[in-house]
Design an enzyme around this catalytic site. Sequence first.
Site, mmCIF file in Angstrom:
data_model
loop_
_atom_site.group_PDB
_atom_site.id
_atom_site.type_symbol
_atom_site.label_atom_id
_atom_site.label_comp_id
_atom_site.label_asym_id
_atom_site.label_seq_id
_atom_site.Cartn_x
_atom_site.Cartn_y
_atom_site.Cartn_z
ATOM 1 N N ASN A 131 0.811 -1.233 0.000
ATOM 2 C CA ASN A 131 0.000 0.000 0.000
ATOM 3 C C ASN A 131 0.843 1.281 0.000
ATOM 4 O O ASN A 131 0.498 2.236 -0.681
ATOM 5 C CB ASN A 131 -1.036 -0.009 1.133
ATOM 6 C CG ASN A 131 -0.435 -0.149 2.505
ATOM 7 O OD1 ASN A 131 0.619 -0.757 2.670
ATOM 8 N ND2 ASN A 131 -1.096 0.401 3.497
ATOM 9 N N GLY A 207 1.611 -5.457 7.372
ATOM 10 C CA GLY A 207 0.705 -6.181 6.486
ATOM 11 C C GLY A 207 -0.545 -6.576 7.221
ATOM 12 O O GLY A 207 -0.957 -5.896 8.171
ATOM 13 N N SER A 208 -1.129 -7.697 6.813
ATOM 14 C CA SER A 208 -2.396 -8.116 7.412
ATOM 15 C C SER A 208 -2.172 -8.661 8.818
ATOM 16 O O SER A 208 -1.108 -9.222 9.117
ATOM 17 C CB SER A 208 -3.051 -9.191 6.538
ATOM 18 O OG SER A 208 -2.201 -10.307 6.433
ATOM 19 N N THR A 209 -3.194 -8.537 9.656
ATOM 20 C CA THR A 209 -3.109 -9.050 11.024
ATOM 21 C C THR A 209 -2.887 -10.565 11.002
ATOM 22 O O THR A 209 -2.096 -11.108 11.777
ATOM 23 C CB THR A 209 -4.386 -8.676 11.797
ATOM 24 O OG1 THR A 209 -4.439 -7.242 11.862
ATOM 25 C CG2 THR A 209 -4.397 -9.236 13.205
ATOM 26 N N VAL A 211 -1.325 -12.569 8.762
ATOM 27 C CA VAL A 211 0.072 -12.963 8.502
ATOM 28 C C VAL A 211 0.977 -12.454 9.622
ATOM 29 O O VAL A 211 1.914 -13.140 10.036
ATOM 30 C CB VAL A 211 0.545 -12.466 7.117
ATOM 31 C CG1 VAL A 211 2.015 -12.786 6.900
ATOM 32 C CG2 VAL A 211 -0.286 -13.088 6.006
ATOM 33 N N GLY A 212 0.667 -11.260 10.145
ATOM 34 C CA GLY A 212 1.478 -10.698 11.242
ATOM 35 C C GLY A 212 1.534 -11.626 12.445
ATOM 36 O O GLY A 212 2.588 -11.798 13.069
ATOM 37 N N GLU A 229 3.133 -3.773 12.265
ATOM 38 C CA GLU A 229 2.160 -2.726 11.911
ATOM 39 C C GLU A 229 1.078 -3.419 11.101
ATOM 40 O O GLU A 229 1.320 -3.821 9.957
ATOM 41 C CB GLU A 229 2.813 -1.626 11.068
ATOM 42 C CG GLU A 229 3.924 -0.871 11.749
ATOM 43 C CD GLU A 229 3.456 0.045 12.852
ATOM 44 O OE1 GLU A 229 2.228 0.158 13.082
ATOM 45 O OE2 GLU A 229 4.325 0.639 13.511
ATOM 46 N N CYS A 263 -3.612 1.807 6.299
ATOM 47 C CA CYS A 263 -3.925 1.218 7.599
ATOM 48 C C CYS A 263 -4.558 2.247 8.529
ATOM 49 O O CYS A 263 -5.276 1.890 9.443
ATOM 50 C CB CYS A 263 -2.678 0.609 8.229
ATOM 51 S SG CYS A 263 -1.249 1.656 8.142
ATOM 52 N N GLU A 431 7.054 2.715 15.367
ATOM 53 C CA GLU A 431 8.047 3.149 14.390
ATOM 54 C C GLU A 431 8.115 4.674 14.429
ATOM 55 O O GLU A 431 7.276 5.341 15.042
ATOM 56 C CB GLU A 431 7.644 2.663 12.994
ATOM 57 C CG GLU A 431 7.561 1.155 12.922
ATOM 58 C CD GLU A 431 7.380 0.642 11.506
ATOM 59 O OE1 GLU A 431 6.267 0.795 10.965
ATOM 60 O OE2 GLU A 431 8.354 0.101 10.947
HETATM 61 O O1 TXE Z 1 -1.135 -8.729 2.962
HETATM 62 P P1 TXE Z 1 -0.070 -9.755 3.515
HETATM 63 P P2 TXE Z 1 -1.864 -8.713 1.527
HETATM 64 C C1 TXE Z 1 -4.518 -5.950 4.895
HETATM 65 C C2 TXE Z 1 -5.574 -5.375 3.979
HETATM 66 C C3 TXE Z 1 -5.398 -6.207 2.745
HETATM 67 C C4 TXE Z 1 -5.049 -7.554 3.331
HETATM 68 C C5 TXE Z 1 -4.293 -8.495 2.435
HETATM 69 O O2 TXE Z 1 -6.842 -5.568 4.550
HETATM 70 O O3 TXE Z 1 -6.551 -6.262 1.970
HETATM 71 O O4 TXE Z 1 -4.250 -7.234 4.440
HETATM 72 O O5 TXE Z 1 -3.134 -7.861 1.880
HETATM 73 C C6 TXE Z 1 4.430 -10.803 3.047
HETATM 74 N N1 TXE Z 1 5.655 -14.809 6.009
HETATM 75 N N2 TXE Z 1 -3.294 -5.160 4.848
HETATM 76 O O6 TXE Z 1 -2.300 -10.069 1.116
HETATM 77 O O7 TXE Z 1 -0.291 -11.099 2.896
HETATM 78 C C7 TXE Z 1 3.906 -10.386 1.690
HETATM 79 O O8 TXE Z 1 4.719 -10.931 0.672
HETATM 80 C C8 TXE Z 1 6.289 -13.640 5.854
HETATM 81 C C9 TXE Z 1 -3.247 -4.118 5.798
HETATM 82 O O9 TXE Z 1 -0.966 -8.019 0.602
HETATM 83 O O10 TXE Z 1 -0.078 -9.611 4.970
HETATM 84 C C10 TXE Z 1 3.996 -8.880 1.791
HETATM 85 O O11 TXE Z 1 5.334 -8.465 1.550
HETATM 86 N N3 TXE Z 1 5.846 -12.677 5.035
HETATM 87 C C11 TXE Z 1 -1.903 -3.537 5.963
HETATM 88 C C12 TXE Z 1 3.597 -8.604 3.248
HETATM 89 O O12 TXE Z 1 3.863 -9.842 3.936
HETATM 90 C C13 TXE Z 1 4.706 -12.895 4.352
HETATM 91 C C14 TXE Z 1 -1.051 -3.446 4.733
HETATM 92 C C15 TXE Z 1 2.135 -8.234 3.468
HETATM 93 O O13 TXE Z 1 1.317 -9.217 2.895
HETATM 94 C C16 TXE Z 1 4.001 -14.115 4.476
HETATM 95 C C17 TXE Z 1 -1.212 -4.585 3.851
HETATM 96 C C18 TXE Z 1 4.510 -15.092 5.353
HETATM 97 N N4 TXE Z 1 3.896 -16.253 5.556
HETATM 98 C C19 TXE Z 1 -2.329 -5.377 3.934
HETATM 99 N N5 TXE Z 1 2.898 -14.043 3.689
HETATM 100 C C20 TXE Z 1 -2.026 -2.204 6.634
HETATM 101 N N6 TXE Z 1 -3.060 -2.043 7.458
HETATM 102 O O14 TXE Z 1 -1.207 -1.317 6.430
HETATM 103 C C21 TXE Z 1 2.915 -12.833 3.087
HETATM 104 N N7 TXE Z 1 4.008 -12.134 3.473
#
Ligand code: TXE
Length: 452
Positions: A131, A207-209, A211-212, A229, A263, A431
């Site tokens: 994003n 990223g997403s909660t 995966v986080g 984050e 976010c 951060e």
């Molecule tokens: O996020 P991912 P996605 C939310 C938002 C969005 C949804 C999905 O709702 O629609 O998440 O987005 C890496 N181990 N946000 O699918 O998958 C991935 O390659 C380690 C909110 O893009 O969480 C990317 O570089 N890393 C958020 C990063 O994680 C992994 C911003 C984020 O991807 C991984 C983004 C793993 N197993 C999405 N799997 C915000 N609020 O700012 C993926 N990744």
Amino acid sequence: MTSFTLIDPTTGQAFRDVPRATLDDVDAAIARAVDAQRGWAALAPVARADALRAFARAVEDHVDELAALEVQNSGHPIGSARWEASHVAQVLNFSAGAPERLSGQQIPVAGGLDVTFHEPYGVVGIIVPWNFPMTIASWGFAPALAAGNAVVLKPAELTPLTAVRLGELALEAGLPAGLFQVITGSGSLVGQRFVTHPDVRKVVFTGSTEVGVEVAAGCARGLKPVTLELGGKSANIVFADADLEKAAAAAPGAVFDNAGQDCCARSRILVQRSVYDRFLELLEPAVTAWRVGDPSRDDTDMGPLISSAHRDTVASFLDGADIAFRGSAPDGDGWWFAPTVVLAQPEDRIAREEVFGPVVAVMPFDDEADAIRLANDTIYGLAGSLWTENLGRAVRVARGVKSGVLSVNSHASVRYWTPFGGMKASGLGRELGPDAAEHFTETKNVFFATDA
Ligand code: TXE
């Protein structure tokens, strides 16, 4: 597959292939980082500061190029993309002040001298979403480098181009080879390797909660600190005593900026019941005036969504929704989505889940206590705003809302010199701000006996 194909979200056309790193590539990069970090940490603080200032100047000299890449790769409006590239230079300049200010403490201990040192972790792994590809990257790499670490950084598969270019600019500016490496590839392979590799000593994930949580669980097995984050469902609370014209005029920018893929998006507007109808009357012209279109134009407020799949996800939130009114968006190629205002109930999906698109849920509330209760009725706690002319209320509500970043009569949440981050399911750690570099260090305590 050894590469992946990038799609311009404005046209829907493929425009470039990017290499997909293998496990061996990642391990080799981490080995180079280990080497580079030793020399970097041994430099005088002023040498690290100078190197970061040189990197900042290189970014400043390439703002237009970086911005153009972001327009093509991410569909960000050119004005926003220029701001983002300049922000990276500012984060670097701000971080360049840190090496000479990472002071420890002198603690009174009988029989000697006791001091603390802020030691770098070593190699830091940074995982970045699509994003805000360059700004979020810089929030990690600039303070991490300032504190004496090496960085391996994985951009999102959809939006790697500006991060790759920043990696090149670091080298052109004179940073040692191996110190800041950008590795393109999948999250499940490259990102996971940062989590499992014993030489990566801290991970920063945005990223997403979902995966986080997995990243944090993996890091726990290696007793590795992690900064997270994650998602948000922030509230924009409008009290009856607010300057309603101002609040309504500012509301679209707070949720539709970057097409809502933010976010911090204020994706719930809570309006005091006595001014609910009046506020919606004022909001409608502000939403229809929001200019959605060609991101390469200076007067564009909002470009397309990031991908076709993401547009489907965003659209699914409108199934059965009570749409109050919508702005406009271009037809045809590209992942366009018109800004949309939905009237919602607190239990509706649209009021609870992160949409990450230009859709806002409006809900009424009765009094101050009700506003705080509704604002906190979410798993998330990243940002939020409140609009009131009553100072006491502003203080009470700001203290009552469980979010990491709040603004009163404003929607500003990101400044490189103030702390940023979320509570609850929105994250862990902070951060930016005065302590950013310190978060990339661990404290060492040393006692020197002085007894003869
Ligand atoms: O996020 P991912 P996605 C939310 C938002 C969005 C949804 C999905 O709702 O629609 O998440 O987005 C890496 N181990 N946000 O699918 O998958 C991935 O390659 C380690 C909110 O893009 O969480 C990317 O570089 N890393 C958020 C990063 O994680 C992994 C911003 C984020 O991807 C991984 C983004 C793993 N197993 C999405 N799997 C915000 N609020 O700012 C993926 N990744």
